[in-house]
Design a protein around this motif. Structure first.
Motif, short mmCIF file in Angstrom:
data_model
loop_
_atom_site.label_atom_id
_atom_site.label_comp_id
_atom_site.label_asym_id
_atom_site.label_seq_id
_atom_site.Cartn_x
_atom_site.Cartn_y
_atom_site.Cartn_z
N VAL A 17 0.84 -1.20 0.00
CA VAL A 17 0.00 0.00 0.00
C VAL A 17 0.88 1.25 0.00
O VAL A 17 0.64 2.21 -0.74
N LYS A 21 1.06 4.24 -2.78
CA LYS A 21 0.69 5.60 -2.43
C LYS A 21 1.80 6.60 -2.68
O LYS A 21 1.55 7.73 -3.08
N ILE A 134 -11.34 -4.93 1.47
CA ILE A 134 -10.44 -4.02 0.76
C ILE A 134 -9.50 -3.36 1.75
O ILE A 134 -9.95 -2.83 2.78
N GLN A 135 -8.21 -3.38 1.44
CA GLN A 135 -7.25 -2.64 2.27
C GLN A 135 -7.28 -1.22 1.75
O GLN A 135 -6.80 -0.92 0.66
N GLU A 136 -7.87 -0.33 2.58
CA GLU A 136 -8.07 1.04 2.11
C GLU A 136 -6.84 1.89 2.26
O GLU A 136 -6.59 2.82 1.50
N ASP A 137 -6.10 1.60 3.31
CA ASP A 137 -4.92 2.37 3.63
C ASP A 137 -3.97 1.42 4.37
O ASP A 137 -4.33 0.26 4.60
N GLU A 141 -8.94 -1.24 6.85
CA GLU A 141 -9.58 -2.11 5.88
C GLU A 141 -11.09 -1.96 6.00
O GLU A 141 -11.60 -1.53 7.04
N LEU A 158 -12.25 2.28 -6.68
CA LEU A 158 -11.07 2.02 -5.85
C LEU A 158 -9.98 3.03 -6.15
O LEU A 158 -9.70 3.31 -7.32
N LYS A 159 -9.35 3.57 -5.10
CA LYS A 159 -8.21 4.47 -5.33
C LYS A 159 -7.01 3.60 -5.73
O LYS A 159 -6.95 2.44 -5.40
N GLN A 162 -5.62 1.19 -3.13
CA GLN A 162 -6.52 0.31 -2.40
C GLN A 162 -6.50 -1.08 -3.03
O GLN A 162 -6.71 -1.23 -4.23
#
Lengths: 287, 155
Positions: A17, A21, A134-137, A141, A158-159, A162
């Motif tokens: 992640v 990012k 989903i692993q958002e950050d 999650e 999805l970003k 993510q």
């Protein structure tokens, strides 16, 4: 991918992640690569390999079957745990995708995220009320139902950092029947229409009905009207016919190289009929 | 960028461009058995084994094979010492133009390594991704069944 310069191999999810990012250049993730490797996007300069994060597993625990997002479809097709879901339709769906060398690298997460009209697995995720983690950050999650996940193209919702990490299927009940019907011109070809149905029966009537239709429209969806029609009624030929007709009338089909909108509408009705009939037969066989 | 791939048992290091495909890396380094048929992942003539599983090298970036084991047909047998699959394909008349054969044999090998006694249906499923314009597949499936018997010591 002609401007691809950097390739990273993180071994932790948080590391992946972070890489996605913090890169100063356009960075995407790659799993099996069958979609990414042929991409003509020359703006991507870095890729993060997410196949070495330990997300390759299929486990039955606590009333659920949990499948890691980078599990190849061939493994899902051959898994005893996955085969226990809904008369084996998750495994069946996986095994009807392409051919073995492609199934060895196409991952479940990749299949659902790189959603195209002809993508196969979403149909069974929808009809079995799967949930998607989903692993958002780095440390956050979230889990969302498949029904919400497929309301738009995952690539848009999805970003870039993510990552889908797990797909969770509730264990299916004993007094139930599941069926999956895919129509394609040849075996393993792109789906023209695919249908997934799951019915639970209690005291002689449907206590739960799910009808999912894929490849007929740009996004896969459930025909909720048909589900409402079926619920609280005995599952029999007459109501199945009505439900199939309702699906045909309510699903807005598309034209494509593989089939016209009109042809797809006909297929929707026929396949829903077949799938629901199969559910009925399986439920009756269990009695 | 530098990557390390074990090819046919030997670890090798390569300097590659990010966008380089595995098939091009292999062919440029002498593994000419890996054929470019469609370049899209459909025909199977580019099939190699990665960590024992059949994969398409034409739709795989070379970078994806970093720290993985690749096997091409050059690695499974020689003219003096052929693999039982290679012998069976020749004996059963399963080879005509030969273009699809390396990929076909590797797919068969991946199956037999995992399942030494497959049914004909399982052979068909394993070879489903290798298209052949010449033979009609009958002899090839026969060859795999014969080879599996030989490899189990049954004839």
């Amino acid at each position: 991918m002609k401007n691809l310069k950097f390739f990273y191999y993180p071994d932790t999810l948080q590391g992946a992640v972070k890489l996605l990012k913090e890169q100063p250049v356009k960075t995407e993730m790659i799993a099996g690569g069958t979609s990414v490797a042929l991409s003509r996007d020359s703006s991507v300069e870095a890729l993060v390999d997410i196949t070495r994060l330990g997300l390759n597993y299929i486990k039955a625990e606590g009333g659920y079957v949990k499948i890691g997002a980078t599990t190849p479809l061939q493994q899902i097709g051959r898994s005893r745990a996955a085969n226990k879901l809904a008369n084996g339709i998750v495994s069946q769906c996986a095994m009807e995708v392409a051919s073995r060398p492609l199934r060895n690298v196409i991952t479940l997460g990749g299949n659902i995220v790189k959603l195209k009209t002809w993508t196969d697995m979403p149909t069974v995720l929808l009809c079995l009320d799967a949930q998607i983690k989903i692993q958002e950050d780095e440390e956050e999650e979230k889990i969302i139902p498949a029904e919400d996940f497929f309301k738009q193209y995952p690539k848009k919702s999805l970003k870039p950092h993510q990552i889908v990490t797990e797909i969770i299927f509730p264990m299916t009940m004993e007094n139930s029947g599941g069926a999956y019907c895919k129509f394609s011109k040849t075996k393993g070809d792109y789906a023209v229409v695919s249908v997934g149905c799951y019915i639970e029966v209690e005291d002689g009537v449907c206590s739960l009905a799910r009808v999912a239709i894929g490849s007929a429209s740009p996004l896969p969806s459930r025909c909720v009207d048909a589900e409402i029609l079926l619920e609280s009624k005995p599952l029999e030929e007459k109501i199945i016919k009505q439900a199939a007709k309702l699906c045909r009338d309510s699903v807005k089909t598309v034209d494509s190289l593989w089939g016209s909108a009109r042809y797809r509408s006909i297929l929707v009705e026929r396949l829903v009929n077949r799938a629901l009939t199969s559910c009925m037969e399986k439920i009756n066989a269990n009695k | 960028m530098k990557i390390k791939i074990t090819i046919n048992g030997t670890e090798r290091e390569f300097e590659i461009k990010g966008s380089e495909k595995l098939i091009d890396l292999l062919r440029e380094n002498g593994y000419k058995s890996v054929k470019k048929g469609c370049g899209e992942g459909f025909c199977g003539s580019c099939t190699v084994l990665m960590d024992g599983k059949s994969v398409r090298s034409c739709i795989m970036l070379a970078a994806q094979a970093h720290k993985r084991e690749i096997v091409t047909i050059e690695g499974i047998g020689t003219l003096d010492n052929p693999h039982p699959l290679q012998t069976a394909f020749v004996d059963e008349g399963a080879v005509q133009c030969g273009f699809c054969i390396p990929g076909m044999i590797l797919s068969a090998k991946a199956l037999l390594d995992e399942k030494p006694k497959p049914t004909e249906e399982e052979v068909r499923e394993a070879l489903d991704g290798n298209l052949c314009r010449c033979t009609g597949y009958v002899k090839q499936i026969q060859a795999v069944m014969k080879a599996s018997e030989k490899m189990r010591g049954e004839n």
